[in-house]
Motif scaffolding. Structure first.
Motif, PDB file in Angstrom:
ATOM      1  N   GLY A  58       0.814  -1.210   0.000  1.00  0.00           N
ATOM      2  CA  GLY A  58       0.000   0.000   0.000  1.00  0.00           C
ATOM      3  C   GLY A  58       0.849   1.262   0.000  1.00  0.00           C
ATOM      4  N   GLY A  59       2.007   1.207   0.647  1.00  0.00           N
ATOM      5  CA  GLY A  59       2.923   2.352   0.624  1.00  0.00           C
ATOM      6  C   GLY A  59       3.365   2.680  -0.794  1.00  0.00           C
ATOM      7  N   ASP A  60       3.699   1.655  -1.556  1.00  0.00           N
ATOM      8  CA  ASP A  60       4.082   1.906  -2.950  1.00  0.00           C
ATOM      9  C   ASP A  60       2.896   2.375  -3.772  1.00  0.00           C
ATOM     10  N   LEU A  61       1.738   1.813  -3.515  1.00  0.00           N
ATOM     11  CA  LEU A  61       0.531   2.244  -4.229  1.00  0.00           C
ATOM     12  C   LEU A  61       0.282   3.732  -3.998  1.00  0.00           C
ATOM     13  N   LEU A  62       0.438   4.182  -2.771  1.00  0.00           N
ATOM     14  CA  LEU A  62       0.259   5.610  -2.470  1.00  0.00           C
ATOM     15  C   LEU A  62       1.338   6.459  -3.131  1.00  0.00           C
ATOM     16  N   MET A  63       2.569   5.958  -3.159  1.00  0.00           N
ATOM     17  CA  MET A  63       3.645   6.705  -3.816  1.00  0.00           C
ATOM     18  C   MET A  63       3.387   6.827  -5.313  1.00  0.00           C
ATOM     19  N   ARG A  64       2.945   5.755  -5.927  1.00  0.00           N
ATOM     20  CA  ARG A  64       2.671   5.765  -7.369  1.00  0.00           C
ATOM     21  C   ARG A  64       1.525   6.701  -7.719  1.00  0.00           C
ATOM     22  N   SER A  65       0.528   6.766  -6.837  1.00  0.00           N
ATOM     23  CA  SER A  65      -0.641   7.606  -7.115  1.00  0.00           C
ATOM     24  C   SER A  65      -0.429   9.045  -6.663  1.00  0.00           C
ATOM     25  N   GLY A  66       0.684   9.314  -5.963  1.00  0.00           N
ATOM     26  CA  GLY A  66       0.972  10.668  -5.504  1.00  0.00           C
ATOM     27  C   GLY A  66       0.079  11.100  -4.348  1.00  0.00           C
ATOM     28  N   ARG A  67      -0.395  10.144  -3.550  1.00  0.00           N
ATOM     29  CA  ARG A  67      -1.332  10.466  -2.480  1.00  0.00           C
ATOM     30  C   ARG A  67      -0.754  10.218  -1.094  1.00  0.00           C
ATOM     31  N   LEU A  68       0.563  10.307  -0.969  1.00  0.00           N
ATOM     32  CA  LEU A  68       1.175  10.211   0.350  1.00  0.00           C
ATOM     33  C   LEU A  68       0.843  11.468   1.146  1.00  0.00           C
ATOM     34  N   ILE A  69       0.838  11.329   2.451  1.00  0.00           N
ATOM     35  CA  ILE A  69       0.608  12.492   3.310  1.00  0.00           C
ATOM     36  C   ILE A  69       1.775  13.451   3.122  1.00  0.00           C
ATOM     37  N   PHE A  70       1.445  14.717   2.962  1.00  0.00           N
ATOM     38  CA  PHE A  70       2.477  15.707   2.692  1.00  0.00           C
ATOM     39  C   PHE A  70       2.103  16.989   3.421  1.00  0.00           C
ATOM     40  N   ILE A  71       3.013  17.535   4.188  1.00  0.00           N
ATOM     41  CA  ILE A  71       2.778  18.802   4.877  1.00  0.00           C
ATOM     42  C   ILE A  71       3.208  19.906   3.930  1.00  0.00           C
ATOM     43  N   ASP A  72       2.235  20.571   3.332  1.00  0.00           N
ATOM     44  CA  ASP A  72       2.542  21.510   2.259  1.00  0.00           C
ATOM     45  C   ASP A  72       2.372  22.973   2.637  1.00  0.00           C
ATOM     46  N   ILE A  73       2.134  23.276   3.896  1.00  0.00           N
ATOM     47  CA  ILE A  73       1.909  24.664   4.283  1.00  0.00           C
ATOM     48  C   ILE A  73       3.153  25.518   4.004  1.00  0.00           C
ATOM     49  N   LEU A  74       4.329  24.998   4.284  1.00  0.00           N
ATOM     50  CA  LEU A  74       5.569  25.715   3.994  1.00  0.00           C
ATOM     51  C   LEU A  74       5.992  25.492   2.545  1.00  0.00           C
ATOM     52  N   TYR A  75       5.808  24.278   2.071  1.00  0.00           N
ATOM     53  CA  TYR A  75       6.227  23.908   0.712  1.00  0.00           C
ATOM     54  C   TYR A  75       5.559  24.792  -0.339  1.00  0.00           C
ATOM     55  N   ASN A  76       4.293  25.125  -0.160  1.00  0.00           N
ATOM     56  CA  ASN A  76       3.547  25.902  -1.158  1.00  0.00           C
ATOM     57  C   ASN A  76       4.041  27.328  -1.309  1.00  0.00           C
ATOM     58  N   VAL A  77       4.685  27.882  -0.302  1.00  0.00           N
ATOM     59  CA  VAL A  77       5.164  29.262  -0.402  1.00  0.00           C
ATOM     60  C   VAL A  77       6.599  29.351  -0.932  1.00  0.00           C
TER      61      VAL A  77
END
Length: 156
Positions: A58-77
């Motif tokens: 399932g970890g690889d499935l999430l990586m392939r689909s791009g749906r891993l949990i990601f903290i993007d509050i800082l990344y987006n800026v």
């Protein structure tokens, strides 16, 4: 390579759905049977085996689909070029971590070959094998994503 990726992705979807449905069914049926005085002790071991494989596949499935949990509050800026560098560094760190998991995962499989599940006549190595196999799948995904990140120009 895309055809192989598609086959792996579809297979992972089917396998993870099967494992998740099986775990839910086994745990429910085992609980009901225990209530009536007929425990299914083997259901816990099968659920453990399926859960271990579900986690890594399932970890690889999430990586392939791009749906891993990601903290993007800082990344987006961040500016695009910094995001690109961050993605490449994260990919390299993930590669290192997965290689360590593969190396020690195979050692764990060899060590657990003679250990048996409590209620099954099945080697525990089948459970620990999910670590190197799942890590190999994730490593191939990380490498593919890393190559894509390197080739894709940063937006200005």
């Amino acid at each position: 390579m895309n055809k192989l990726d598609d086959i792996i992705f579809k297979t992972e979807k089917v396998v993870t759905a099967f494992f998740l449905a099986s775990i839910a069914t086994l745990v429910f049926v085992a609980a009901v049977m225990r209530k009536f005085g007929y425990p299914l002790n083997w259901a816990q071991d099968i659920s453990l085996l399926f859960f271990a494989w579900l986690t890594f596949v399932g970890g690889d499935l999430l990586m392939r689909s791009g749906r891993l949990i990601f903290i993007d509050i800082l990344y987006n800026v961040l500016p695009s070029r910094v995001k690109k560098v961050f993605n490449i560094l994260f990919g390299l760190a993930m590669m290192y971590f997965l290689i360590v998991l593969i190396w020690y995962g195979f050692k764990l499989v060899m060590q657990s070959w003679t250990r048996l599940f409590n209620t099954l006549k099945l080697s525990y190595a089948w459970c620990t094998l999910c670590v190197p196999v799942g890590s190999l799948l994730m490593l191939s995904t990380v490498i593919k994503n890393l190559i894509k990140d390197i080739k894709t120009p940063a937006e200005v």
